[in-house]
Design a protein around this motif. Structure first.
Motif, PDB file in Angstrom:
ATOM      1  N   LEU A  61       0.835  -1.188   0.000  1.00  0.00           N
ATOM      2  CA  LEU A  61       0.000   0.000   0.000  1.00  0.00           C
ATOM      3  C   LEU A  61       0.878   1.250   0.000  1.00  0.00           C
ATOM      4  CD1 LEU A  61      -2.931   1.000   0.089  1.00  0.00           C
ATOM      5  CD2 LEU A  61      -2.787   0.962   2.587  1.00  0.00           C
ATOM      6  N   ALA A  62       1.001   1.876  -1.166  1.00  0.00           N
ATOM      7  CA  ALA A  62       1.840   3.070  -1.300  1.00  0.00           C
ATOM      8  C   ALA A  62       1.228   4.229  -0.537  1.00  0.00           C
ATOM      9  CB  ALA A  62       1.992   3.429  -2.767  1.00  0.00           C
ATOM     10  N   ILE A  63       2.059   5.152  -0.107  1.00  0.00           N
ATOM     11  CA  ILE A  63       1.580   6.295   0.665  1.00  0.00           C
ATOM     12  C   ILE A  63       0.620   7.154  -0.155  1.00  0.00           C
ATOM     13  CG2 ILE A  63       3.560   7.766   0.073  1.00  0.00           C
ATOM     14  CD1 ILE A  63       3.333   8.901   2.953  1.00  0.00           C
ATOM     15  N   THR A  64       0.834   7.209  -1.479  1.00  0.00           N
ATOM     16  CA  THR A  64      -0.076   7.986  -2.327  1.00  0.00           C
ATOM     17  C   THR A  64      -1.487   7.405  -2.292  1.00  0.00           C
ATOM     18  OG1 THR A  64       0.736   6.667  -4.204  1.00  0.00           O
ATOM     19  CG2 THR A  64       1.707   8.850  -3.895  1.00  0.00           C
ATOM     20  N   LYS A  65      -1.590   6.077  -2.305  1.00  0.00           N
ATOM     21  CA  LYS A  65      -2.902   5.416  -2.256  1.00  0.00           C
ATOM     22  C   LYS A  65      -3.527   5.612  -0.870  1.00  0.00           C
ATOM     23  CE  LYS A  65      -6.263   2.520  -3.423  1.00  0.00           C
ATOM     24  NZ  LYS A  65      -5.991   1.128  -3.777  1.00  0.00           N
ATOM     25  N   ALA A  66      -2.725   5.468   0.181  1.00  0.00           N
ATOM     26  CA  ALA A  66      -3.230   5.631   1.543  1.00  0.00           C
ATOM     27  C   ALA A  66      -3.765   7.042   1.762  1.00  0.00           C
ATOM     28  CB  ALA A  66      -2.139   5.308   2.558  1.00  0.00           C
ATOM     29  N   ALA A  67      -3.029   8.041   1.281  1.00  0.00           N
ATOM     30  CA  ALA A  67      -3.463   9.427   1.426  1.00  0.00           C
ATOM     31  C   ALA A  67      -4.767   9.671   0.678  1.00  0.00           C
ATOM     32  CB  ALA A  67      -2.367  10.372   0.932  1.00  0.00           C
ATOM     33  N   SER A  68      -4.886   9.097  -0.510  1.00  0.00           N
ATOM     34  CA  SER A  68      -6.098   9.257  -1.308  1.00  0.00           C
ATOM     35  C   SER A  68      -7.306   8.632  -0.614  1.00  0.00           C
ATOM     36  CB  SER A  68      -5.894   8.615  -2.680  1.00  0.00           C
ATOM     37  OG  SER A  68      -7.082   8.631  -3.439  1.00  0.00           O
ATOM     38  N   ILE A  69      -7.098   7.471   0.000  1.00  0.00           N
ATOM     39  CA  ILE A  69      -8.172   6.755   0.684  1.00  0.00           C
ATOM     40  C   ILE A  69      -8.793   7.606   1.792  1.00  0.00           C
ATOM     41  CG2 ILE A  69      -8.608   4.837   2.289  1.00  0.00           C
ATOM     42  CD1 ILE A  69      -6.534   3.244   0.624  1.00  0.00           C
ATOM     43  N   ILE A  70      -7.957   8.380   2.486  1.00  0.00           N
ATOM     44  CA  ILE A  70      -8.454   9.168   3.612  1.00  0.00           C
ATOM     45  C   ILE A  70      -8.684  10.631   3.242  1.00  0.00           C
ATOM     46  CG2 ILE A  70      -7.390   7.629   5.290  1.00  0.00           C
ATOM     47  CD1 ILE A  70      -5.203   9.730   5.703  1.00  0.00           C
ATOM     48  N   GLY A  71      -8.543  10.958   1.945  1.00  0.00           N
ATOM     49  CA  GLY A  71      -8.882  12.291   1.469  1.00  0.00           C
ATOM     50  C   GLY A  71      -7.887  13.375   1.813  1.00  0.00           C
ATOM     51  N   MET A  72      -6.585  13.045   1.804  1.00  0.00           N
ATOM     52  CA  MET A  72      -5.538  14.019   2.105  1.00  0.00           C
ATOM     53  C   MET A  72      -4.491  14.021   1.012  1.00  0.00           C
ATOM     54  SD  MET A  72      -4.668  13.530   6.141  1.00  0.00           S
ATOM     55  CE  MET A  72      -5.925  13.712   7.398  1.00  0.00           C
ATOM     56  N   SER A  73      -3.766  15.127   0.918  1.00  0.00           N
ATOM     57  CA  SER A  73      -2.580  15.139   0.073  1.00  0.00           C
ATOM     58  C   SER A  73      -1.481  14.384   0.806  1.00  0.00           C
ATOM     59  CB  SER A  73      -2.125  16.573  -0.206  1.00  0.00           C
ATOM     60  OG  SER A  73      -1.645  17.182   0.988  1.00  0.00           O
ATOM     61  N   VAL A  74      -0.507  13.869   0.064  1.00  0.00           N
ATOM     62  CA  VAL A  74       0.608  13.151   0.690  1.00  0.00           C
ATOM     63  C   VAL A  74       1.337  14.064   1.669  1.00  0.00           C
ATOM     64  CG1 VAL A  74       2.831  12.037   0.255  1.00  0.00           C
ATOM     65  CG2 VAL A  74       0.887  11.558  -1.240  1.00  0.00           C
ATOM     66  N   ARG A  75       1.518  15.313   1.295  1.00  0.00           N
ATOM     67  CA  ARG A  75       2.252  16.249   2.156  1.00  0.00           C
ATOM     68  C   ARG A  75       1.527  16.463   3.485  1.00  0.00           C
ATOM     69  NH1 ARG A  75       4.073  22.430   0.458  1.00  0.00           N
ATOM     70  NH2 ARG A  75       5.212  22.909   2.383  1.00  0.00           N
ATOM     71  N   THR A  76       0.209  16.677   3.423  1.00  0.00           N
ATOM     72  CA  THR A  76      -0.565  16.863   4.657  1.00  0.00           C
ATOM     73  C   THR A  76      -0.539  15.599   5.507  1.00  0.00           C
ATOM     74  OG1 THR A  76      -2.039  18.442   3.576  1.00  0.00           O
ATOM     75  CG2 THR A  76      -2.862  17.380   5.573  1.00  0.00           C
ATOM     76  N   PHE A  77      -0.662  14.461   4.861  1.00  0.00           N
ATOM     77  CA  PHE A  77      -0.631  13.173   5.544  1.00  0.00           C
ATOM     78  C   PHE A  77       0.688  12.994   6.294  1.00  0.00           C
ATOM     79  CE2 PHE A  77      -0.706   8.292   4.798  1.00  0.00           C
ATOM     80  CZ  PHE A  77      -1.228   8.083   6.052  1.00  0.00           C
ATOM     81  N   GLN A  78       1.793  13.231   5.630  1.00  0.00           N
ATOM     82  CA  GLN A  78       3.111  13.084   6.250  1.00  0.00           C
ATOM     83  C   GLN A  78       3.298  14.072   7.388  1.00  0.00           C
ATOM     84  OE1 GLN A  78       5.386  13.528   2.574  1.00  0.00           O
ATOM     85  NE2 GLN A  78       6.063  11.396   2.713  1.00  0.00           N
TER      86      GLN A  78
END
Length: 350
Positions: free
Chosen positions: A253-270
C-alpha cells in the motif's frame, strides 16, 4: 495547527453499513464492481472481515448512485433502503430501550461507532424537541445526497416505532436546497402534507412531539440481546490502523494510495504523522503485522502467500519483518495461536 487537531481521527463507517449502500446499487441494477473500483472501495469489501471502511470512498459512492439513476430516483431509493436495510439492522442493536426516548438515547450511542464523523443529539428549543444530526459542512454534491439520506433515515426510525405514515412538523437542514427535501417527502407519498423546512442551519434535525417520547418499543419475537461492540478509535493513528487493512490484499500500500483513501494530500498526511511522532512506514508495518497475525491464526493460507498479499517481496523479507515486530517467527506464531484456539473451542464444547 494545535496538536489535538493533528490527532483528530479520520472518518470511518462500519463495513456492514457500507455493504448496505452497495445494495442500493443493486436496486438500480448498476455495475457494482465497476463502481466499487471507481470510488476507491476495497476490492473485497463485500466479504472482508474488517469492521470499518474509510468514509471518503462512501461519499463518492453516493455521488455515483445519483449519477446512475438521477436525484428523484435516488430519493425513492433512500426511503426503500432505510425501510428494508438500514432501520431493521439498527433495531437489532438496541439492547435496553422500552420507549422511544430510551431508544433514541441508545441509538445516539450506537451511531458513534457506526459513522465516526456524525454527531447525534436530542435537543430542546423553546417548546419543541429535536433529533439533531451534525456533520462537518461541505458544498460538494455528496453532502446534499448524504443529508437527504439521513433525513429519510431519521424519519423512518421514528416511523418504525410509532406510525408508518408519521412525519415531523418541521425539518431543519444544513443544505440550502429546500426543493430537494420537499421532493424527498413528496416522492415517498405525493398525497402527504408538506412540512416546514428551515435551510442553512447548524444541523439536520426533525421535530418530535413530546407525547411521542413515551411511545412503547417492543423487541421482536426471538430477539437476542446484542453484545456491546468495541468502541471506534478516537485518535488519528488509531483510526488509520483501522482504515487501511481492507486495502492490504491489493499488495504493498503506497503512501499515495493511503493518502487518497483518507482524502488528504501526501504532504498533509506526512505532516500530521510527523507532528504525532511517527511516520507512514511505522504505521504500515503495524497494520501489516496485525493482518499477518489474523491470517496466521484464522486461516490455512501459506505463510508465503500471506507475505505476498501484505506487500512483502518474498518469504524471507516477511519473516524477518514479522520477527522484528513481534519477537517470533510467523510459523511459531501460527503454531502456538492455532493450538490456543483449538483448545478454547474444546473447552467451550465440553
Amino acid at each position: 495547527m494545535p496538536k489535538q487537531q493533528y490527532n483528530r481521527p479520520i472518518g470511518l463507517i462500519k463495513t456492514a453499513q457500507v455493504k448496505k449502500f452497495i445494495e442500493m446499487l443493486q436496486m438500480i441494477e448498476a455495475d457494482i464492481y465497476l463502481i466499487i473500483e471507481k470510488v476507491g472501495l476495497p476490492d473485497k469489501v463485500l466479504n472482508t472481515h474488517h469492521p470499518y471502511i474509510p468514509e471518503i470512498p462512501v461519499r463518492l459512492l453516493l455521488s455515483e448512485i445519483v449519477e446512475a439513476c438521477g436525484l428523484v430516483s435516488y430519493q425513492k431509493i433512500c426511503w426503500l433502503a432505510c425501510r428494508q436495510l438500514f432501520i431493521p439492522a439498527m433495531l437489532e442493536k438496541i439492547s435496553e430501550a422500552k420507549n422511544l426516548q430510551q431508544l433514541l438515547e441508545e441509538f445516539i450511542e450506537i451511531i458513534k461507532n457506526e459513522s465516526t464523523q456524525v454527531e447525534l443529539s436530542i435537543e430542546k428549543n423553546v417548546d419543541k424537541t429535536w433529533l439533531v444530526r451534525r456533520k462537518k459542512w461541505s458544498d460538494e454534491p455528496w453532502y446534499l445526497y448524504a443529508e437527504l439520506f439521513s433525513t429519510a433515515y431519521l424519519i423512518e426510525l421514528i416511523r418504525a416505532l410509532t406510525d408508518k405514515n408519521w412525519l415531523p412538523e418541521e425539518l431543519a437542514i444544513q443544505s440550502s436546497d429546500v426543493g430537494a427535501f420537499t421532493q424527498l417527502i413528496l416522492c415517498d407519498n405525493p398525497n402527504i402534507r408538506l412540512i416546514k423546512v428551515y435551510r442553512d442551519r447548524g444541523g439536520c434535525a426533525i421535530s418530535i412531539p413530546q407525547d411521542l417520547f413515551n411511545a412503547p418499543f417492543k423487541h421482536h419475537y426471538g430477539w437476542i440481546k446484542p453484545t456491546r461492540e468495541k468502541d471506534a478509535p478516537t485518535d488519528f493513528v488509531g483510526s488509520l490502523i483501522v482504515a487501511l487493512p481492507p486495502y492490504l490484499n491489493e499488495g504493498k500500500l503506497a503512501i499515495t494510495k493511503a493518502a487518497s483513501i483518507i482524502g488528504m494530500s501526501v504532504r498533509t498526511f506526512q505532516r500530521r504523522l510527523d507532528e504525532l511522532g511517527t511516520n507512514y512506514t511505522s504505521v504500515l508495518e503495524e497494520v501489516q503485522l496485525q493482518e499477518a497475525k489474523y491470517y496466521l491464526q484464522h486461516s490455512d493460507i501459506t505463510i508465503t502467500t500471506i507475505g505476498v498479499q501484505l506487500g512483502y517481496s518474498d518469504l524471507s523479507h516477511f519473516s524477518r519483518a514479522f520477527k522484528r515486530l513481534s519477537g517470533e517467527t510467523p510459523s511459531h506464531y501460527r503454531l502456538t495461536n492455532q493450538c490456543k484456539e483449538r483448545t478454547s473451542k474444546i473447552k467451550l464444547m465440553s
